[in-house]
Design an enzyme around this catalytic site. Structure first.
Site, PDB file in Angstrom:
ATOM      1  N   ARG A  73     -10.952  67.001 -33.837  1.00 49.42           N
ATOM      2  CA  ARG A  73     -10.450  65.615 -33.725  1.00 49.42           C
ATOM      3  C   ARG A  73     -11.517  64.671 -33.199  1.00 49.42           C
ATOM      4  NH1 ARG A  73      -5.319  67.814 -30.885  1.00 49.42           N
ATOM      5  NH2 ARG A  73      -6.451  69.729 -31.225  1.00 49.42           N
ATOM      6  N   GLU A  90      -8.150  79.744 -22.306  1.00 45.02           N
ATOM      7  CA  GLU A  90      -7.090  80.354 -21.511  1.00 45.02           C
ATOM      8  C   GLU A  90      -7.130  81.892 -21.656  1.00 45.02           C
ATOM      9  OE1 GLU A  90      -3.439  78.447 -22.255  1.00 45.02           O
ATOM     10  OE2 GLU A  90      -2.366  79.635 -20.757  1.00 45.02           O
TER      11      GLU A  90
END
Ligand code: AMP
Length: 181
Positions: A64, A101
């Site tokens: 993005r 993560e």
């Protein structure tokens, strides 16, 4: 920034609960990008701190950050540099590992994408923990760039990413914030 402007841009961002995993509130900017006025305003506000300064290149983080960075580079009459996931760039690259993560990932830039001393701005759509942006800062600095700042449409302040970048001496510019994760 003016508070009413802030509320306004937020309303163009769609929140998808539990995507891509349970517990994540995914902040979807496709709705903002698809609206001509909101897209223009977001880009205008992203470049605002650097209006009138000489910027050599805008570096955008896949994917993005490419959309925002291309528009910002056009507006600033600057070049654009992609920072990509490993294995996507065809020429010689510099690479850095960063933690997600779950586990590690790597991102890359072409070694000749930046000349030492150039004035660079970094952009992505959102800063959460700051791990992705921190890796991008390391890459840009490893090539000797003068990083003037990093900008994001969305800050998730509870995850501490903006503070993490500021602790590295990077000026952070964000347009809207969402509390929580
Ligand atoms: P981080 O490295 O934790 O700062 O995560 C930032 C990167 O992950 C950016 O490239 C974002 O596009 C993406 N990201 C992280 N959290 C979210 C979220 N809640 N909604 C949308 N994108 C996210």
């Amino acid at each position: 920034m003016h508070p009413s402007a802030l509320a306004d841009l937020r309303s163009f961002i769609r929140t998808i609960p539990d995507y891509p995993r349970p517990g994540i509130q995914f902040r979807d900017i496709t709705t903002l990008l698809g609206n001509a006025g909101a897209f223009r305003r977001a880009v205008d506000e992203l470049v605002q701190p650097w209006a009138g300064s000489k910027i050599d290149r805008v570096a955008g983080i896949e994917a993005r950050g490419f959309i925002l960075g291309g528009a910002m580079a056009h507006q600033l009459s600057a070049g654009f540099v992609p920072i990509r996931k490993k294995g996507k760039l065809p020429h010689t690259t510099v690479r850095v590992a960063y933690s997600l993560e779950y586990g590690l990932d790597e991102m890359e830039m072409h070694t000749d994408a930046i000349v030492a001393g150039e004035r660079i701005i970094l952009v992505d759509d959102l800063i959460a923990t700051g791990g992705t942006a921190e890796a991008a800062v390391k890459l840009l600095r490893s090539l000797g760039s003068q990083l003037l700042g990093a900008c994001f449409i969305i800050d998730l302040p509870d995850l501490g990413g903006a503070r993490r970048l500021e602790a590295m001496g990077v000026a952070v510019h964000t347009l809207v914030r969402f509390e929580g994760h």
